[in-house]
Design an enzyme around this catalytic site. Structure first.
Site, PDB file in Angstrom:
ATOM      1  N   GLU A  86     -69.790   8.181   6.469  1.00  0.00           N
ATOM      2  CA  GLU A  86     -69.625   7.395   7.706  1.00  0.00           C
ATOM      3  C   GLU A  86     -68.522   7.980   8.572  1.00  0.00           C
ATOM      4  OE1 GLU A  86     -69.412   3.136   7.117  1.00  0.00           O
ATOM      5  OE2 GLU A  86     -68.402   2.853   9.028  1.00  0.00           O
ATOM      6  N   LYS A 283     -66.122  -5.019   3.261  1.00  0.00           N
ATOM      7  CA  LYS A 283     -66.906  -3.773   3.355  1.00  0.00           C
ATOM      8  C   LYS A 283     -66.020  -2.655   3.902  1.00  0.00           C
ATOM      9  CE  LYS A 283     -69.799  -0.665   5.318  1.00  0.00           C
ATOM     10  NZ  LYS A 283     -69.410   0.446   6.193  1.00  0.00           N
ATOM     11  N   ASP A 299     -66.956   5.621 -11.170  1.00  0.00           N
ATOM     12  CA  ASP A 299     -68.196   4.857 -11.049  1.00  0.00           C
ATOM     13  C   ASP A 299     -68.054   3.815  -9.929  1.00  0.00           C
ATOM     14  OD1 ASP A 299     -70.297   3.074 -11.384  1.00  0.00           O
ATOM     15  OD2 ASP A 299     -70.205   3.094 -13.567  1.00  0.00           O
ATOM     16  N   HIS A 396     -64.941   4.358  16.966  1.00  0.00           N
ATOM     17  CA  HIS A 396     -66.081   4.650  16.106  1.00  0.00           C
ATOM     18  C   HIS A 396     -67.064   5.590  16.803  1.00  0.00           C
ATOM     19  CE1 HIS A 396     -68.758   3.976  12.793  1.00  0.00           C
ATOM     20  NE2 HIS A 396     -69.739   3.778  13.652  1.00  0.00           N
TER      21      HIS A 396
END
Ligand code: MEV
Length: 442
Positions: A86, A283, A299, A396
């Site tokens: 991202e 998130k 992991d 962004h």
């Protein structure tokens, strides 16, 4: 066209697997084959190493490996490797690192390192007998009969910490657990914990048969359902925080430090009470956490599962970060359960993981927990900082600009032109496309 079921796919060699895929799912141009083989590493040994990590491997999947430098953590400078696709995540982390660099940086501490696992079993007999047998006999036997498995771990200062019998019959008929806690030192410990648990299950089954306290019916009623570690590790916990005087919260958007502090705390409080916002808020934290977890060969599915259970431990899904303003001091912190390893798994196998760990100065698992928590906190700080000032899209989309230009197959010259063009403008998909066509039609 109906695609065919294939038998014994795993037995085909790599070329045969690709041929089958191209035949079944590709087109005549062989583009699929070209792309799949383009991503093979030229060095045969390296390619083989990657293929052997998993099954039915036909190619490699690249992810960008980036660096967010200048993190001051407990007085030491770190450059943090991040693997993430991202755009703007690494830039945001670097921006937060820079913001806190002259304000004392990030402070971290380990709250605990214990992990747990369970033998889940059914027993249709006398509860009290089971309890007293467990505490007077079986617990010691479980420690003793896992001695060989735990020997190395004990020599490194870890091992099994506690073993308890848990009565769960009020929630599910005849359901009990052997619950054990572990310290797995520098390893994530999944294999170690699962081996201990499977041995517990064997000992439980054998020992109950040998015991005279229980009737034949009671003995035969015992059924081990499963033995498995828990990825929920609320006691393997790390805390990271930043703090400064309110007047030091200067932002280039021109917002006053007081308003910044107030809006920021408000934003965190919203995520503490509103699950819709908490999910997006967390998130953003996981953008930072996962990218370091992946870079260091850990992991990320286990980390994700654990963190979200932790975020809902009160019965309501909430923000993982918290903020307070007291006596003119702004404090922002995170408590994060993280079961990480720096030995075992991919850590000594994947060359890029080894490089990532080297960049982090070959940390212990505890150090890595602290670095990962910092990455999460920094990411959340950057996101909230943008959200309460300019909005998220400005930064962004600036970072996303290259993705749009690459989709348009822009030349290097055209890319440079648009980077300059958008220096003082907000990037939008629509504007990039229309300006791109204008430039090409000139
Ligand atoms: C985007 O990947 C993450 C954010 O949405 C996080 C947030 O809203 O806090 C920017």
């Amino acid at each position: 066209m109906e695609n065919k079921i294939i038998e014994r796919f795993s037995k085909l060699n790599k070329a045969e697997k690709i041929n089958w895929l191209v035949r079944e799912y590709g087109d005549s141009s062989k583009e699929m084959e070209k792309i799949l083989t383009q991503y093979w590493n030229q060095e045969e040994d390296l390619q083989k190493l990657h293929e052997e990590f998993s099954e039915n491997t036909i190619s490699n999947f690249y992810m960008p490996f980036g660096i967010a430098p200048n993190f001051l953590i407990n007085g030491e400078i770190y450059a943090i490797p991040m693997v993430i696709e991202e755009s703007s995540v690494v830039a945001a982390a670097a921006k937060s690192a820079k913001f806190w660099l002259d304000k004392g940086g990030f402070k971290t501490s380990i709250v605990g390192v214990s992990k747990s696992g369970h033998v889940h079993f059914i027993f249709k007999g006398d509860k009290d007998k089971l309890n007293s047998w467990f505490s007077e006999y079986l617990r010691d036997e479980l420690f003793a009969k896992t001695g060989d498995i735990t020997k190395n771990m004990r020599s490194r200062g870890g091992g099994i910490l506690t073993i308890e019998l848990v009565d769960k019959t009020s929630e599910l008929e005849n359901y009990y657990q052997i619950q054990a806690t572990f310290d797995t030192r520098d390893s994530m410990g999944a294999n170690f914990i699962n081996s201990c648990l499977e041995q517990f299950a064997q000992v439980l089954k054998t020992e109950i048969q040998r015991n005279e306290l229980f009737s034949r019916e009671e003995k035969d009623s015992l059924q081990v359902i499963m033995s498995i570690l828990s990825n929920y590790t609320p006691e393997c916990l790390v805390c990271a925080e930043v703090s400064c005087k309110i007047e030091d919260l200067r932002d280039e958007s021109g917002i006053s430090p007081e308003e910044f502090a107030w809006k920021f705390r408000q934003a965190v409080q919203i995520a503490e009470i509103e699950p819709y916002r908490a999910t997006t808020h967390n998130k953003g934290i996981m953008n930072g956490v996962d990218s370091v977890v992946v870079a260091t060969g850990n992991d990320f599915r286990a980390v994700e599962a654990c963190v979200h259970t932790y975020a809902s431990r009160t019965g309501k899904y909430k923000s993982l970060t918290h903020c307070e303003i007291e006596n003119g001091i702004f404090r922002f912190w995170i408590n994060l359960p993280l079961a990480l390893g720096v030995v075992g798994g991919l850590t000594k196998l994947h060359p890029l993981v080894m490089v990532a760990l080297q960049i982090l100065k070959n940390p212990s698992a505890e150090k890595l927990m602290q670095i990962v928590a910092v990455a999460g906190l920094a990411q959340n700080f950057a996101a909230l900082r943008s959200l309460i000032t300019t909005g998220i899209q400005k930064g962004h989309m600036k970072m996303h600009l290259l993705n749009i230009l690459n989709q348009l197959e822009a030349t290097e010259e055209e890319k440079q032109y648009f980077i300059n063009f958008f220096k003082d403008k907000t990037v939008s998909h629509h504007l990039v496309i229309s300006e791109f066509h204008k430039l090409r039609n000139k």
